[in-house]
Design a protein around this motif. Structure first.
Motif, short mmCIF file in Angstrom:
data_model
loop_
_atom_site.label_atom_id
_atom_site.label_comp_id
_atom_site.label_asym_id
_atom_site.label_seq_id
_atom_site.Cartn_x
_atom_site.Cartn_y
_atom_site.Cartn_z
N SER A 171 49.63 41.63 37.43
CA SER A 171 48.39 42.36 37.21
C SER A 171 47.91 42.09 35.79
O SER A 171 48.58 42.47 34.82
CB SER A 171 48.62 43.88 37.38
N ASP A 188 38.29 45.47 48.15
CA ASP A 188 37.47 45.61 46.94
C ASP A 188 36.05 46.06 47.29
O ASP A 188 35.73 46.29 48.46
CB ASP A 188 37.46 44.32 46.11
N ILE A 194 42.31 42.64 49.31
CA ILE A 194 43.02 42.22 48.09
C ILE A 194 44.38 42.92 48.03
O ILE A 194 44.65 43.85 48.78
CB ILE A 194 42.22 42.58 46.81
N LYS A 195 45.21 42.45 47.12
CA LYS A 195 46.49 43.09 46.82
C LYS A 195 46.34 43.88 45.52
O LYS A 195 45.70 43.41 44.58
CB LYS A 195 47.59 42.04 46.66
N VAL A 196 46.94 45.07 45.50
CA VAL A 196 46.84 45.92 44.31
C VAL A 196 48.21 46.49 43.95
O VAL A 196 49.11 46.57 44.78
CB VAL A 196 45.85 47.09 44.52
N HIS A 202 45.32 48.68 40.33
CA HIS A 202 44.63 47.50 39.82
C HIS A 202 44.98 46.25 40.65
O HIS A 202 46.08 46.13 41.20
CB HIS A 202 44.99 47.25 38.36
N LYS A 203 44.04 45.33 40.71
CA LYS A 203 44.20 44.10 41.49
C LYS A 203 45.33 43.25 40.91
O LYS A 203 45.52 43.17 39.69
CB LYS A 203 42.90 43.31 41.46
N GLU A 205 47.49 39.35 41.37
CA GLU A 205 47.35 37.97 41.83
C GLU A 205 48.72 37.32 41.91
O GLU A 205 49.62 37.64 41.12
CB GLU A 205 46.44 37.18 40.87
#
Length: 595
Positions: A171, A188, A194-196, A202-203, A205
């Motif tokens: 993150s 989103d 998305i993955k959080v 929070h997003k 990656e």
């Protein structure tokens, strides 16, 4: 975890006094990682105490939560000074990392210039709110870079850092690596899946890169031993239990660097300019930097206490102790954890337009007003809700009506025309009932006599709101004492009535002196005003000088017959609806813009 002085020879008088101090309690022996040799401890006449806030990330301006952390630490620092400690208090700003790099680019600024601008905003807020820090650290300072490089080298030389391959979730907003169990699914604003982070929302990656890893997995059992052997290491208790629960699972090794091609704004890994030290390892070392690491840190590091928000508990209660264990350094005495503030029941966010500006509120409600409210309403175990109306209600009730009303009533020329600290008459208020005092009066004396110990207990456990509740309760009792005996109705021409009137005022002044002294860490300006009005000199305001109502016990009272200080007006000015309503035009403008 106990103070290292338990292992120091009795020949050191100052440390012997530290061992005898009231807040030390017997407990299990320290682990080998926490023992301090006689030669490493600086033996001074003053007892030492070191309190820190987190260093605050400079990607945005300060908010109410930042001020709350600072006010808590400032309260503890001032409280320790009152007790005669040599206290160091550190705060500052965290200025490295990908978020800063991106924010500076978006603002079209050089990263250091960007950091300096935001860091100065924090400094200005803290100065405006009477945050009495003794050190303000910036992670872009040369002294900090030197400390970080040395700390890294110690871990590297011990084989605790190795070159590895990291593949997993990251993150950017939290500057945090996450395990699969810490990540969830979300959608989103555009409807994209998305993955959080499950903790922050929070997003995250997926990241794959070669970097350096810290052998965090090797420290799980030692961390468990530390926490189980030191049940007050993390306070309040509920957060101590959270950390123990986290440690029921295996700890994966932690990535402690980023590729320089991705993150330029940070401290390079010593000996490898292609890698940048992970922002959290960099940031956490700030506490050591302020203590004088790597050469002269023992005096302060052996007595360090951290104040942190619950969102960064994992970094401070797992990663940081593991780093310290690896480096062979003592662990923190206490990690004080607090919860967050919401605004009218909702999480503060720019998109909702409900972010509370702490500087603006300190100007609206005064510095002491906002400090008192945050510490009076802030409950560390759970999130607290902020509204301007609640501030007005609390301050008017407790600082204006209750405490201010008591002072104004007892110092009024009508009751005290000579403007002195009057005499106490033991015949009017004998130790055994039989004078003019009633049962409720004796109950009040007992409560005020015990108040310093109650307040001390709550300050030590970070339950400052409980300390303030105890003080407020006693203030109400004293007001009832005055109201019950109505000294304004007594006949001053009657010598017995005059002695009883003087006794009522004397007892009330003694109560006010105790309240003013105990409130100094919370509301320093207001306390100074109150104590100055009573004629209490600066050297008579320490914890040791409390000594409530000595005349009642047949001892001499140093204040009896002393002239009061000048009348400087009301103790705290009443707040009106305008203090709340002045915020409404801003909301109206935002609503108009949306249309």
């Amino acid at each position: 975890m106990r103070f290292p002085s338990l292992f120091v020879t009795r020949s050191c008088e100052a440390v012997h006094r530290l061992r005898q101090s009231s807040f030390l309690s017997p407990g299990s022996a320290l682990s080998r990682h926490q023992r301090v040799s006689v030669s490493s401890l600086l033996c001074t006449e003053e007892r030492s105490y070191y309190i820190t806030t987190p260093i605050f990330y400079v990607n945005a301006s300060p908010h109410l939560g930042h001020l709350y952390s600072a006010v808590i630490a400032d309260c503890l620092h001032r409280y320790k000074l009152l007790q005669g400690f040599n206290s160091k208090f550190a705060t500052g700003t965290d200025e490295h990392g990908l978020k800063i790099q991106q924010a500076a680019e978006a603002a079209g600024k050089d990263p250091l210039a960007f950091c300096t601008d935001v860091s100065e905003r924090f400094k200005h807020l803290f100065s405006s709110c009477d945050i009495s820090h003794t050190d303000y650290i910036r992670t872009t300072e040369p002294r900090h870079r030197r400390a970080v490089e040395h700390f890294w080298s110690v871990l590297w030389d011990k084989g605790l850092i190795y070159k590895g391959h990291y593949e997993g979730w990251y993150s950017t907003q939290d500057e945090s690596f996450l395990t699969p169990s810490q990540v969830g699914d979300a959608v989103d604003s555009s409807g994209k899946e998305i993955k959080v982070s499950l903790e922050s929302g929070h997003k995250v990656e997926w990241m794959t890169e070669e970097n350096y890893m810290f052998r965090l997995s090797a420290f799980r059992s030692q961390l468990l031993d530390w926490l189980r052997g030191n049940p007050r290491a993390v306070q309040p208790e509920c957060f101590h239990q959270f950390v123990l629960q986290w440690l029921q699972h295996d700890l994966p090794d932690l990535s402690v660097s980023r590729q320089r091609s991705r993150l330029q704004w940070g401290i390079p890994v010593p000996g490898d300019p292609e890698q940048t030290i992970y922002v959290w390892l960099d940031a956490l070392v700030n506490y050591l930097t302020v203590a004088g690491y790597p050469e002269k840190h023992n005096q302060w590091w052996n007595v360090v206490h951290h104040v942190v928000g619950k969102d960064i508990l994992r970094f401070h209660a797992i990663y940081w102790p593991a780093f310290l264990l690896g480096a062979g350094l003592p662990l923190p005495q206490t990690i004080y954890v607090h919860s967050h503030w919401t605004a009218e029941g909702k999480k503060m966010s720019k998109s909702l337009g409900n972010v509370v500006d702490p500087l603006q509120r300190s100007q609206m409600f005064t510095t002491d007003g906002i400090r008192y409210f945050l510490l009076r309403q802030g409950v560390p175990d759970s999130d607290c809700d902020y509204t301007d109306r609640k501030v007005v209600k609390v301050l008017n009730a407790e600082l204006v009506d209750s405490l201010g009303g008591l002072l104004n009533r007892c110092t009024a020329p009508g009751l005290n025309p000579a403007q002195v600290y009057p005499s106490f008459c033991p015949q009017s208020f004998p130790r055994e009932q039989g004078g003019r005092a009633v049962v409720e009066d004796y109950c009040m004396l007992a409560a005020v006599k015990d108040l310093p110990a109650v307040v001390e207990q709550h300050y030590e456990s970070l339950h400052v709101y409980k300390a303030l509740e105890a003080i407020a309760t006693c203030v109400r009792q004293t007001n009832r004492f005055v109201q019950r005996h109505a000294p304004w109705k007594l006949d001053k021409r009657d010598i017995k009535d005059q002695r009883w009137l003087d006794t009522i005022i004397h007892v009330s002044f003694e109560c006010l002196r105790i309240y003013g002294t105990l409130l100094q860490p919370i509301v320093p300006e207001l306390s100074n005003k109150l104590l100055s009005r009573l004629g209490v000199q600066p050297g008579e305001r320490s914890w040791a000088a409390l000594n409530f109502l000595p005349s009642y016990r047949g001892m001499e009272c140093p204040f009896e017959g002393r002239a009061l200080g000048p009348d400087s007006g009301v103790l705290f000015s009443r707040l009106g609806s305008q203090n709340v309503d002045q915020q409404k035009p801003n909301k109206a403008k935002k609503a108009a813009k949306k249309k």
